[in-house]
Design an enzyme around this catalytic site. Structure first.
Site, PDB file in Angstrom:
ATOM      1  N   PRO A 182       0.788  -1.220   0.000  1.00 29.78           N
ATOM      2  CA  PRO A 182       0.000   0.000   0.000  1.00 29.78           C
ATOM      3  C   PRO A 182       0.826   1.277   0.000  1.00 29.78           C
ATOM      4  CG  PRO A 182      -0.130  -1.117   2.122  1.00 29.78           C
ATOM      5  CD  PRO A 182       0.513  -2.068   1.165  1.00 29.78           C
ATOM      6  N   ASN A 183       0.325   2.232  -0.747  1.00 31.35           N
ATOM      7  CA  ASN A 183       0.857   3.594  -0.845  1.00 31.35           C
ATOM      8  C   ASN A 183       2.154   3.706  -1.634  1.00 31.35           C
ATOM      9  OD1 ASN A 183      -1.249   4.874   0.759  1.00 31.35           O
ATOM     10  ND2 ASN A 183      -0.382   3.746   2.478  1.00 31.35           N
ATOM     11  N   ARG A 186       5.056  11.111  -2.374  1.00 32.29           N
ATOM     12  CA  ARG A 186       4.694  10.838  -0.983  1.00 32.29           C
ATOM     13  C   ARG A 186       5.922  11.018  -0.087  1.00 32.29           C
ATOM     14  NH1 ARG A 186       4.618   4.714   1.302  1.00 32.29           N
ATOM     15  NH2 ARG A 186       3.828   5.134   3.380  1.00 32.29           N
ATOM     16  N   TYR A 204      11.151   9.008   1.422  1.00 32.89           N
ATOM     17  CA  TYR A 204      11.147   7.945   0.413  1.00 32.89           C
ATOM     18  C   TYR A 204      11.816   8.327  -0.903  1.00 32.89           C
ATOM     19  CZ  TYR A 204       7.758   5.838   3.607  1.00 32.89           C
ATOM     20  OH  TYR A 204       7.145   5.300   4.707  1.00 32.89           O
ATOM     21  N   ASN A 229       8.189  -5.482  -0.856  1.00 32.18           N
ATOM     22  CA  ASN A 229       8.050  -4.333   0.035  1.00 32.18           C
ATOM     23  C   ASN A 229       6.565  -4.264   0.369  1.00 32.18           C
ATOM     24  OD1 ASN A 229       7.859  -1.959   1.405  1.00 32.18           O
ATOM     25  ND2 ASN A 229       8.990  -0.717  -0.085  1.00 32.18           N
ATOM     26  N   ALA A 254       3.070  -0.761   4.844  1.00 31.01           N
ATOM     27  CA  ALA A 254       2.602  -0.829   6.236  1.00 31.01           C
ATOM     28  C   ALA A 254       2.109  -2.225   6.624  1.00 31.01           C
ATOM     29  CB  ALA A 254       1.500   0.201   6.452  1.00 31.01           C
ATOM     30  N   HIS A 266       4.059  -4.501   9.017  1.00 33.09           N
ATOM     31  CA  HIS A 266       3.989  -4.398  10.475  1.00 33.09           C
ATOM     32  C   HIS A 266       2.692  -4.960  11.041  1.00 33.09           C
ATOM     33  CE1 HIS A 266       7.241  -1.765   9.410  1.00 33.09           C
ATOM     34  NE2 HIS A 266       6.427  -0.925   8.794  1.00 33.09           N
ATOM     35  N   ASP A 320       1.595 -15.584   6.755  1.00 32.83           N
ATOM     36  CA  ASP A 320       1.229 -16.986   6.511  1.00 32.83           C
ATOM     37  C   ASP A 320       1.434 -17.366   5.043  1.00 32.83           C
ATOM     38  OD1 ASP A 320       0.633 -17.476   9.118  1.00 32.83           O
ATOM     39  OD2 ASP A 320      -1.543 -17.401   8.892  1.00 32.83           O
ATOM     40  N   GLU A 377      13.099  -9.174   1.628  1.00 35.82           N
ATOM     41  CA  GLU A 377      12.245  -8.074   2.113  1.00 35.82           C
ATOM     42  C   GLU A 377      12.979  -6.757   1.876  1.00 35.82           C
ATOM     43  OE1 GLU A 377      11.532  -8.347   6.323  1.00 35.82           O
ATOM     44  OE2 GLU A 377      10.417  -6.446   6.400  1.00 35.82           O
ATOM     45  N   HIS A 423      12.766  -2.401   2.157  1.00 39.13           N
ATOM     46  CA  HIS A 423      12.140  -1.132   2.546  1.00 39.13           C
ATOM     47  C   HIS A 423      13.034  -0.005   2.090  1.00 39.13           C
ATOM     48  CE1 HIS A 423       9.217  -3.244   4.947  1.00 39.13           C
ATOM     49  NE2 HIS A 423      10.212  -3.985   5.416  1.00 39.13           N
ATOM     50  N   LEU A 424      12.417   1.021   1.553  1.00 41.04           N
ATOM     51  CA  LEU A 424      13.198   2.188   1.122  1.00 41.04           C
ATOM     52  C   LEU A 424      13.829   2.878   2.321  1.00 41.04           C
ATOM     53  CD1 LEU A 424      10.248   3.056  -1.071  1.00 41.04           C
ATOM     54  CD2 LEU A 424      12.520   3.033  -2.091  1.00 41.04           C
ATOM     55  N   SER A 425      13.027   3.045   3.372  1.00 41.00           N
ATOM     56  CA  SER A 425      13.521   3.735   4.567  1.00 41.00           C
ATOM     57  C   SER A 425      14.082   2.716   5.562  1.00 41.00           C
ATOM     58  CB  SER A 425      12.374   4.527   5.213  1.00 41.00           C
ATOM     59  OG  SER A 425      11.346   3.635   5.635  1.00 41.00           O
ATOM     60  N   ARG A 457      12.965   4.576  12.649  1.00 37.78           N
ATOM     61  CA  ARG A 457      11.714   5.333  12.614  1.00 37.78           C
ATOM     62  C   ARG A 457      10.859   5.017  13.845  1.00 37.78           C
ATOM     63  NH1 ARG A 457       9.094   4.892   6.870  1.00 37.78           N
ATOM     64  NH2 ARG A 457       7.826   6.560   7.802  1.00 37.78           N
ATOM     65  N   ARG A 462       7.113   0.645  13.631  1.00 41.64           N
ATOM     66  CA  ARG A 462       7.684   0.121  12.383  1.00 41.64           C
ATOM     67  C   ARG A 462       8.850  -0.847  12.646  1.00 41.64           C
ATOM     68  NH1 ARG A 462       5.364   3.446   8.366  1.00 41.64           N
ATOM     69  NH2 ARG A 462       4.898   5.495   9.216  1.00 41.64           N
TER      70      ARG A 462
HETATM   71  C1  DQA Z   1       8.165   1.177   3.848  1.00 43.33           C
HETATM   72  C2  DQA Z   1       8.231   1.338   5.366  1.00 43.33           C
HETATM   73  C3  DQA Z   1       6.868   1.102   5.989  1.00 43.33           C
HETATM   74  O1  DQA Z   1       6.943   1.283   7.395  1.00 43.33           O
HETATM   75  C4  DQA Z   1       5.850   2.082   5.437  1.00 43.33           C
HETATM   76  O2  DQA Z   1       4.584   1.812   5.959  1.00 43.33           O
HETATM   77  C5  DQA Z   1       5.840   2.100   3.956  1.00 43.33           C
HETATM   78  C6  DQA Z   1       7.100   2.059   3.232  1.00 43.33           C
HETATM   79  C7  DQA Z   1       9.499   1.526   3.169  1.00 43.33           C
HETATM   80  O3  DQA Z   1       9.687   1.152   2.019  1.00 43.33           O
HETATM   81  O4  DQA Z   1      10.335   2.228   3.770  1.00 43.33           O
HETATM   82  O5  DQA Z   1       4.793   2.224   3.331  1.00 43.33           O
HETATM   83  O6  DQA Z   1       7.879  -0.180   3.554  1.00 43.33           O
END
Ligand code: DQA
Length: 159
Positions: A21-22, A29, A34, A85, A88, A91, A98, A109, A111-113, A118, A122
């Site tokens: 998501p997002n 964003r 990011y 990725n 959210a 978490h 599963d 896995e 994550h950009l950040s 943080r 997270r």
């Molecule tokens: C994220 C980190 C997550 O905590 C956050 O909800 C995201 C982006 C990252 O790529 O840093 O949507 O997965």
């Protein structure tokens, strides 16, 4: 007659790169967190990186948990490995956890950040316990490193 070595792309299953998501909003964003790179930019770079290793990429994004679960299930037979990725859902999602437990494919896995630098909510990932490896905090480059890592793991597997 020159004979090209058989392209891995003609035989190998693709690498699935799944985004939660997002992440469709990347570039606009919270760019201070990011970056300005869009998801389309990442898709293009990921495809080129994978191609250099002889793999094709199936690159997808969804804001819906169940859709991500469906794609992870699909990857059980259709993918050589998965880069995820989960945004959210990382978490929160036991359903994604599963589905990943049943994946039986190398999983990176991403994550950009740096999620550990943080907010405390997270710091826990439901993906990490079932991931082969985790890359975070390196921005869009993390996806390319994940492709390198997967290609290397897959090479080890077939060696
Ligand atoms: C994220 C980190 C997550 O905590 C956050 O909800 C995201 C982006 C990252 O790529 O840093 O949507 O997965």
């Amino acid at each position: 007659m020159s004979r090209k070595s058989p392209a891995r792309t003609s035989r190998a299953k693709p690498i699935y790169v799944l985004n939660g998501p997002n992440l469709n909003l990347l570039g606009s964003r919270e760019p201070e967190l990011y970056g300005r790179t869009t998801l389309a930019d990442i898709e293009q770079a990921a495809a080129a990186q994978a191609k250099a290793h002889g793999y094709e990429v199936i690159f997808r994004q969804s804001n819906h948990e169940g859709v991500l679960v469906d794609w992870i299930q699909e990857a059980r037979t259709a993918a050589a490995g998965v880069i995820l990725n989960a945004g959210a859902y990382t978490h929160t999602s036991l359903a994604i956890h599963d589905a990943l437990r049943a994946l039986d494919r190398p999983l990176i896995e991403v994550h950009l950040s740096n999620i550990f630098a943080r907010e405390p909510f997270r710091h826990h990932s439901h993906v990490s316990p079932v991931a082969t490896g985790v890359i975070c905090g390196l921005g869009a480059t993390g996806y390319l490193l994940a492709i390198d890592a997967l290609a290397s793991l897959l090479k080890e597997k077939t060696a």
